[in-house]
Enzyme design. Structure first.
Site, short mmCIF file in Angstrom:
data_model
loop_
_atom_site.label_atom_id
_atom_site.label_comp_id
_atom_site.label_asym_id
_atom_site.label_seq_id
_atom_site.Cartn_x
_atom_site.Cartn_y
_atom_site.Cartn_z
N SER A 150 0.86 -1.19 0.00
CA SER A 150 0.00 0.00 0.00
C SER A 150 0.89 1.23 0.00
CB SER A 150 -0.88 0.05 1.25
OG SER A 150 -1.53 1.31 1.34
N TYR A 171 -2.37 -1.18 10.53
CA TYR A 171 -2.43 -1.49 9.10
C TYR A 171 -1.24 -0.87 8.36
CZ TYR A 171 -3.99 -1.34 4.24
OH TYR A 171 -4.06 -1.46 2.87
N1 LIG Z 1 -8.78 -0.63 -1.16
C1 LIG Z 1 -7.73 0.18 -1.09
O1 LIG Z 1 -7.87 1.42 -1.22
C2 LIG Z 1 -6.35 -0.38 -0.89
C3 LIG Z 1 -5.28 0.54 -0.89
C4 LIG Z 1 -3.99 0.04 -0.70
C5 LIG Z 1 -3.76 -1.32 -0.54
N2 LIG Z 1 -4.81 -2.18 -0.54
C6 LIG Z 1 -4.50 -3.61 -0.35
O2 LIG Z 1 -5.02 -4.37 -1.42
C7 LIG Z 1 -5.34 -5.69 -0.96
C8 LIG Z 1 -6.79 -6.01 -1.34
O3 LIG Z 1 -7.63 -5.04 -0.72
P1 LIG Z 1 -9.15 -4.81 -1.13
O4 LIG Z 1 -9.38 -3.35 -1.11
O5 LIG Z 1 -9.49 -5.60 -2.32
O6 LIG Z 1 -9.82 -5.41 0.19
P2 LIG Z 1 -11.16 -6.23 0.39
O7 LIG Z 1 -11.44 -6.18 1.84
O8 LIG Z 1 -12.19 -5.80 -0.58
O9 LIG Z 1 -10.72 -7.71 -0.05
C9 LIG Z 1 -9.78 -8.43 0.69
C10 LIG Z 1 -10.00 -9.90 0.43
O10 LIG Z 1 -9.03 -10.63 1.23
C11 LIG Z 1 -9.71 -11.72 1.84
N3 LIG Z 1 -9.05 -12.13 3.07
C12 LIG Z 1 -9.04 -11.49 4.26
N4 LIG Z 1 -8.39 -12.21 5.17
C13 LIG Z 1 -7.97 -13.34 4.55
C14 LIG Z 1 -7.27 -14.50 4.97
N5 LIG Z 1 -6.88 -14.66 6.25
N6 LIG Z 1 -7.00 -15.46 4.06
C15 LIG Z 1 -7.42 -15.33 2.77
N7 LIG Z 1 -8.12 -14.26 2.32
C16 LIG Z 1 -8.39 -13.29 3.20
C17 LIG Z 1 -11.12 -11.22 2.10
O11 LIG Z 1 -12.04 -12.29 2.29
C18 LIG Z 1 -11.39 -10.39 0.85
O12 LIG Z 1 -11.98 -11.14 -0.17
C19 LIG Z 1 -5.09 -5.70 0.53
O13 LIG Z 1 -3.83 -6.26 0.80
C20 LIG Z 1 -5.11 -4.22 0.88
O14 LIG Z 1 -4.38 -3.94 2.04
C21 LIG Z 1 -6.11 -1.75 -0.71
#
Ligand SMILES: NC(=O)c1ccc[n+]([C@@H]2O[C@H](COP(=O)([O-])OP(=O)(O)OC[C@H]3O[C@@H](n4cnc5c(N)ncnc54)[C@H](O)[C@@H]3O)[C@@H](O)[C@H]2O)c1
Length: 280
Positions: A150, A171
């Site tokens: 991130s 986080y």
């Molecule tokens: N959304 C944002 O703005 C953003 C920004 C920077 C980084 N990220 C990163 O991108 C990645 C995806 O984020 P997102 O926005 O799609 O989040 P999200 O919450 O929509 O999806 C995350 C997915 O990970 C799964 N998950 C959670 N714990 C788990 C586990 N123990 N084992 C297997 N799967 C698991 C969840 O079930 C979900 O389907 C993450 O690593 C997040 O930190 C997101």
């Protein structure tokens, strides 16, 4: 939904965690568009299967399964299934992540549960994932690992987050750890012709940011009259020169580049896909 076509990832196989929704599902679709077969897994196995079913229905090749990245055995099992059903693992995308512990959206200050959850999933879940594929990649002397970190893991920030408490600290620290792990793993595996890079997304309207926006709305009187989505956009305009949200496909396109031979001399890097946000 994505349909397959000849492309930069033709005949490659990618394993993607957290691919039941959000960024992980978007990455899977882009990799399939570029010619890869994908093994998509998630804590929510039914959601992962839905991602796989949609790809297969559109003519792509995908398998889906339930995996908890905090459980090395479930990862080993899914990696083994991927190798036997799809023929190997060329690309690994540790993407699963959590913003905090249960109830994160309702509190301003972090709890021990936030530290435990973010480190269990975002750090140990990451290392468990790469552990599940690295001996296979080393044996084949090839592989691409693209870690989803991130931009929040890079530097402390202030602008655009007025009134925010410290609930996101665990986080953000976990994502800094993911970036450092990217550097270390690239050094460890470079001699085996394995590239390790990270993509640092900015802000995407997935359930993760929906929880953050709700957290801002509930805790900051300045945001009381705004919808969570308006808060999200307001924050983006405050920090991103391009002034718009990123999409899962934007992240997928950078992952595709880093998973392809077009980036064979790039390793140990963390690349922002964040509309140009620069933190002070
Ligand atoms: N959304 C944002 O703005 C953003 C920004 C920077 C980084 N990220 C990163 O991108 C990645 C995806 O984020 P997102 O926005 O799609 O989040 P999200 O919450 O929509 O999806 C995350 C997915 O990970 C799964 N998950 C959670 N714990 C788990 C586990 N123990 N084992 C297997 N799967 C698991 C969840 O079930 C979900 O389907 C993450 O690593 C997040 O930190 C997101």
């Amino acid at each position: 939904m994505a349909s397959p076509m000849a492309g930069q990832l033709q005949d490659k196989v990618a394993l993607i965690t957290g691919a039941g929704r959000g960024i992980g599902a978007g990455i899977a679709n882009v990799l399939v568009e570029r010619g890869a077969a994908v093994a998509v897994c998630d804590l929510d196995g039914a959601a992962a299967q839905e991602t796989a079913d949609a790809i297969n229905a559109a003519g792509g090749k995908a398998i889906g399964g339930a995996v908890d990245v905090t459980d090395p055995e479930s990862l080993d099992h899914f990696a083994g299934r991927t190798i036997s059903e799809l023929g190997g693992i060329d690309i690994c995308v540790p993407n699963a992540g959590v913003i905090g512990g249960r109830g994160f959206a309702e509190r301003k200050d972090f709890t021990k549960q936030d530290w435990d959850m973010t480190f269990a999933v975002n750090v140990q879940g990451l290392t468990n994932t790469t552990d599940a594929v690295k001996e296979h990649m080393k044996d084949r002397e090839q592989g691409k690992i693209v870690i989803i970190a991130s931009h929040g893991g890079r530097k402390p920030r202030g602008i655009g987050d007025k009134g925010r408490g410290n609930a996101q600290h665990p986080y953000l620290v976990s994502k800094a750890a993911a970036i450092q792990y990217t550097h270390l793993l690239a050094m460890e595996l470079g001699g085996y012709n394995i590239n390790v890079n990270a993509v640092c997304p900015g802000r995407l309207w997935t359930p993760m940011w929906q929880a953050i926006a709700q957290n801002h709305k509930d805790l900051n009187p300045d945001f009381a009259e705004m919808t969570p989505y308006e808060i999200f956009i307001d924050q983006i305009k405050a920090i991103m020169p391009l002034g718009r949200e990123q999409t899962p496909e934007d992240i997928g396109k950078t992952v595709a580049f880093l998973a392809s031979d077009d980036s064979s001399e790039i390793t140990g890097q963390a690349i922002n896909v964040n509309g140009g946000a620069a933190f002070d």
